[in-house]
Scaffold this motif. Structure first.
Motif, short mmCIF file in Angstrom:
data_model
loop_
_atom_site.label_atom_id
_atom_site.label_comp_id
_atom_site.label_asym_id
_atom_site.label_seq_id
_atom_site.Cartn_x
_atom_site.Cartn_y
_atom_site.Cartn_z
N ALA A 122 37.29 61.83 72.34
CA ALA A 122 37.42 63.00 71.48
C ALA A 122 37.96 62.65 70.10
CB ALA A 122 38.34 64.02 72.15
N ARG A 123 38.54 61.48 69.98
CA ARG A 123 39.16 61.14 68.70
C ARG A 123 38.17 60.73 67.62
NH1 ARG A 123 43.98 57.07 69.43
NH2 ARG A 123 42.73 56.43 71.19
N LEU A 124 36.89 60.64 67.97
CA LEU A 124 35.90 60.23 66.97
C LEU A 124 35.77 61.31 65.89
CD1 LEU A 124 34.28 57.63 66.94
CD2 LEU A 124 32.34 58.89 67.86
N ALA A 125 36.08 60.95 64.65
CA ALA A 125 36.03 61.90 63.54
C ALA A 125 34.96 61.42 62.56
CB ALA A 125 37.39 61.95 62.85
N PRO A 126 34.53 62.30 61.64
CA PRO A 126 33.50 61.89 60.68
C PRO A 126 33.88 60.64 59.89
CG PRO A 126 33.78 64.26 60.61
CD PRO A 126 34.85 63.74 61.53
N ASP A 127 35.18 60.41 59.69
CA ASP A 127 35.57 59.25 58.89
C ASP A 127 36.13 58.10 59.75
OD1 ASP A 127 37.89 60.44 59.67
OD2 ASP A 127 38.85 60.40 57.69
N THR A 128 35.90 58.15 61.06
CA THR A 128 36.35 57.04 61.91
C THR A 128 35.62 55.76 61.50
OG1 THR A 128 36.78 58.51 63.78
CG2 THR A 128 36.48 56.17 64.29
N PRO A 129 36.37 54.69 61.16
CA PRO A 129 35.69 53.44 60.78
C PRO A 129 35.13 52.73 62.01
CG PRO A 129 38.08 53.21 60.57
CD PRO A 129 37.83 54.60 61.07
N LEU A 130 33.88 53.05 62.35
CA LEU A 130 33.27 52.60 63.60
C LEU A 130 33.19 51.08 63.68
CD1 LEU A 130 30.30 55.13 63.58
CD2 LEU A 130 32.30 55.22 65.07
N LEU A 131 32.82 50.45 62.59
CA LEU A 131 32.62 48.98 62.64
C LEU A 131 33.95 48.25 62.56
CD1 LEU A 131 29.47 48.70 60.35
CD2 LEU A 131 29.58 48.77 62.84
N GLU A 132 34.81 48.70 61.66
CA GLU A 132 36.11 48.04 61.52
C GLU A 132 36.90 48.09 62.81
OE1 GLU A 132 38.77 48.87 58.23
OE2 GLU A 132 37.00 49.16 56.98
N GLN A 133 36.77 49.21 63.53
CA GLN A 133 37.51 49.33 64.79
C GLN A 133 36.78 48.66 65.95
OE1 GLN A 133 38.85 53.28 65.69
NE2 GLN A 133 40.03 53.46 63.79
N GLY A 134 35.63 48.08 65.64
CA GLY A 134 34.90 47.36 66.67
C GLY A 134 34.34 48.27 67.76
N LEU A 135 34.06 49.53 67.41
CA LEU A 135 33.58 50.47 68.43
C LEU A 135 32.09 50.27 68.71
CD1 LEU A 135 35.43 53.70 67.22
CD2 LEU A 135 35.96 52.29 69.22
N LEU A 136 31.36 49.74 67.73
CA LEU A 136 29.92 49.60 67.89
C LEU A 136 29.53 48.13 67.98
CD1 LEU A 136 28.46 52.14 65.32
CD2 LEU A 136 28.96 52.48 67.74
N ASP A 137 28.81 47.77 69.05
CA ASP A 137 28.18 46.46 69.07
C ASP A 137 26.68 46.68 68.92
OD1 ASP A 137 27.49 47.53 71.47
OD2 ASP A 137 28.56 46.07 72.69
N SER A 138 25.92 45.58 68.97
CA SER A 138 24.49 45.73 68.67
C SER A 138 23.78 46.62 69.69
CB SER A 138 23.83 44.35 68.59
OG SER A 138 24.16 43.58 69.72
N LEU A 139 24.24 46.59 70.94
CA LEU A 139 23.60 47.45 71.95
C LEU A 139 23.85 48.92 71.67
CD1 LEU A 139 24.02 45.79 75.44
CD2 LEU A 139 21.99 46.03 74.01
N ALA A 140 25.11 49.25 71.33
CA ALA A 140 25.45 50.64 71.04
C ALA A 140 24.63 51.15 69.85
CB ALA A 140 26.94 50.78 70.77
N ILE A 141 24.44 50.29 68.86
CA ILE A 141 23.67 50.68 67.68
C ILE A 141 22.22 50.98 68.07
CG2 ILE A 141 22.74 49.79 65.49
CD1 ILE A 141 25.58 48.22 65.41
N MET A 142 21.64 50.09 68.90
CA MET A 142 20.27 50.32 69.38
C MET A 142 20.17 51.64 70.12
SD MET A 142 18.79 46.77 70.93
CE MET A 142 17.90 47.79 72.13
N GLU A 143 21.19 51.92 70.94
CA GLU A 143 21.15 53.15 71.74
C GLU A 143 21.28 54.39 70.86
OE1 GLU A 143 22.94 51.28 75.88
OE2 GLU A 143 23.88 53.07 75.02
N ILE A 144 22.10 54.31 69.84
CA ILE A 144 22.25 55.46 68.93
C ILE A 144 20.94 55.73 68.20
CG2 ILE A 144 23.39 56.23 66.80
CD1 ILE A 144 25.91 54.63 67.87
#
Lengths: 526, 106
Positions: free
Chosen positions: B41-63
């Motif tokens: 729930a903490r994901l906000a419009p300005d959450t730094p997705l890459l800096e926080q390491g939330l997205l890897d290449s698989l997650a990006i493909m899935e999005i």
């Protein structure tokens, strides 16, 4: 030809270039740039600071930091101080980092301000005492933290009593294994590559992978060997092939080593075909199979730019090479080539005799590691083998199956154990399996590499009441992302063979199978 | 010569409202493998997705695949760049530009 005896220390490569090419750029990262003279001075000063907190011969130091100039300085400074140094990945869960630190007998971790909090967690878990670990600041935004180990590990034998390099591989016991390399083990490969690729001080080496990955010893040490510039790619770009292609252009990269997964992405999503970087002078790949039709396309695109296939487990560095013929086509069998200078390759059958048929690939020579660090102690798994020339050598049994031709070219066939390659990472399925088995809500489990139509995927079959999502969430706390199973399939029971062993072949082939029910299914799968 | 995501076959599309950056946050959040101690729930419009390491290449493909399949937004390869994935807001801007250019789907 450089012989083994005059192979220099890794930090001496830097010192030599600082004398020969003081004003050449050594390191570029974003807007930061360091000349060889500046890098050498920073390394010397930090080595003094490290000595003041106990670093020296016999000490093992982990560098827990995202890739950047400070990280490179920390690695060199630890080497300069005479210590054994291990690059660590900040993306790994602290629990795993703690295991690696304990296993390798690391007594000191270096980290950046940014990673200090997670590093503290790892140090607390790795140490004996529960109190706040001793720590302090260093230059370049670095910090040291002391691991309160129960007891000092047994001293390392020569040559690593004078320092070395540790890289970790996935291990079947559920513990990442520390691969202990001497200065010579790494420098021999770095110097060979610099010569073979014709590197000079005008080259710009694009360094895209994490420093925990064995291919990056080229990025750092082959560059230092000739006074070339290492250009560090921002970590954030790694998942975006199009950005990697753009970065190769912007940074005028001339030499580049990467895994096939990245090359695949650069061609399929990154627009490489429409924008071949004009500065690129030599390129290489290694670590996993290259899709043949994509490899053929690269050879067309690269024209007369040499493109090398490199092979070698972390335990031996890259130890064979093959310069791809420009007219190679996808219907031809791909060889991993011959041993690099000074390295001997042999294929032995089950009785340990050289064979012209298939057998296990054995590697001997100056790149072969010292042994694994487990529980802080060194264990040398190499064997004594007599090669077909009649010479008996200390050899590493790679676990890779292949054959060797009369003219010394090696062809790979597969693995003899539970290791698989996924997206360039070597993963031991039993390592993943033991993490699954460690979860309290899992009764038993088997982790397998899937056959078609899920080739390349790792699935965990777990006897559990928990959901796939819950199990994955738990695993994320203990496994690095690269090792997470693609799927977790909750099952009532695992299929077994008459021997009582889990029928892993059935699980590998079982296409979807959301539920494997006991008894009846078990019988039919035998 | 390349499709946005060959791994996803056009089965019955699940329609998903994609009318705001908040909708996009929900989609992104569903593609992240959250671990212990991390609250989706903490994901906000300005959450730094890459800096926080939330997205890897698989997650990006899935999005990218989910935007196409569930919301009919087929981002071209040229938009799959780090600048567009730094935050949900950055990706939302890319989606809006893509829609304004008439690139709804096929």
């Amino acid at each position: 030809m450089t012989t083994v005896t005059d192979t220099p220390r890794l930090d001496s490569l830097l010192a030599r270039s600082a004398t020969a090419h003081p004003d050449r750029p050594a390191l570029v990262a974003g807007s930061e740039s360091w000349t060889y003279a500046e890098l050498e001075r920073a390394v010397g000063e930090l080595a003094h600071e490290l000595a003041a907190v106990g670093a020296g011969p016999g000490v093992r130091i982990g560098v827990y930091a995202a890739k950047g100039p400070a990280t490179v300085i920390a690695l060199y400074a630890a080497l300069r101080a005479g210590a054994v140094v291990a690059p660590l990945d900040v993306a790994d869960p602290p629990a795993r980092t703690a295991r690696m630190a304990r296993n390798a007998g690391l007594s000191l971790l270096l980290t950046t301000d940014r990673s200090l909090t997670t590093c503290r967690r790892a140090v607390e878990e790795a140490g004996e005492s529960s109190g706040t670990p001793a720590e302090g600041p260093l230059a370049h935004g670095l910090n040291w933290l002391r691991v309160a180990a129960p007891a000092a590990p047994a001293p390392l034998p020569p040559p690593t009593d004078q320092g070395g390099y540790i890289l970790f591989t996935s291990g079947s016991t559920g513990w990442p294994k520390g691969v202990l390399l001497s200065h010579t083990n790494v420098a021999h490969y770095a110097l060979w590559a610099a010569r073979e690729f014709g590197l000079t001080e005008t080259d710009r080496i694009g360094s895209q992978a994490a420093l925990t990955f064995d291919l990056t010893t080229f990025d750092l040490f082959s560059a230092a060997a000739v006074g070339a510039c290492t250009v560090l790619m921002p970590d954030l770009l790694r998942a975006f092939p199009r950005d990697v292609v753009g970065w190769l252009h912007e940074q005028r990269v001339t030499a580049f080593v990467a895994v096939p997964s990245l090359y695949h992405g650069m061609l399929q999503q990154g627009g490489f075909a429409e924008a071949v970087p004009p500065s690129l002078r030599v390129a290489a790949f290694g670590g996993e199979p290259f899709a043949p039709h994509l490899l053929e396309r690269y050879l067309e695109l690269l024209g007369d730019v040499p493109f090398y296939n490199l092979y070698g487990p972390t335990e031996t560095n890259a130890c064979t090479y093959f310069r791809m013929p420009p007219d190679w086509t996808a219907d031809q069998e791909l060889t991993i080539g011959r041993g690099i200078g000074g390295v001997d390759i042999e294929v032995l059958d089950d009785e340990g005799r050289p064979t012209d048929g298939e057998g296990e690939i054995h590697i001997a020579g100056p790149t072969v590691f010292q042994g694994y660090l487990q529980g802080g102690a060194l264990r040398d798994p190499t064997v004594t083998a007599t090669f077909r020339d009649g010479t008996t050598r200390r050899a590493y049994a790679s676990g890779d199956i292949g054959r060797i031709t009369a003219d010394g070219r090696v062809f790979l066939r597969g693995r003899r154990d539970s290791q698989v390659k996924r997206r360039g990472h070597r993963i031991d399925l039993l390592d993943v399996e033991s993490a699954v088995l460690d979860l309290p809500q899992v009764a038993t489990a088997a982790v397998v590499a899937k056959d078609a139509p899920h080739t390349g995927e790792i699935w965990a079959y777990a006897q559990t009441a928990a959901t796939e999502r819950d199990v994955l969430a738990e695993l994320r706390a203990v496994l690095p992302k690269r090792m997470l199973p693609d799927r977790v399939i909750p099952v009532a029971a695992l299929p077994t063979l008459t021997s009582g062993k889990v029928d892993r072949r059935a699980l590998s082939g079982d296409a979807a199978a959301p539920t494997v029910t006991p008894a009846t299914t078990e019988e039919s799968l035998i | 010569m390349t499709t946005a995501n060959p791994a996803v076959s056009p089965v019955t599309p699940v329609s998903r409202d994609m009318n705001s950056v908040e909708d996009l946050c929900v989609l992104i959040s569903s593609k992240i493998t959250w671990g212990r101690g991390e609250t989706p729930a903490r994901l906000a419009p300005d959450t730094p997705l890459l800096e926080q390491g939330l997205l890897d290449s698989l997650a990006i493909m899935e999005i990218v695949a989910a935007l196409d399949k569930e919301a009919g937004i087929a981002l071209p390869d040229t938009e799959i760049v780090a600048a567009n994935f730094r935050t949900p807001q950055a990706l939302w801007s890319a989606v809006e530009v893509h829609r304004a250019a008439g690139g709804a789907g096929a």
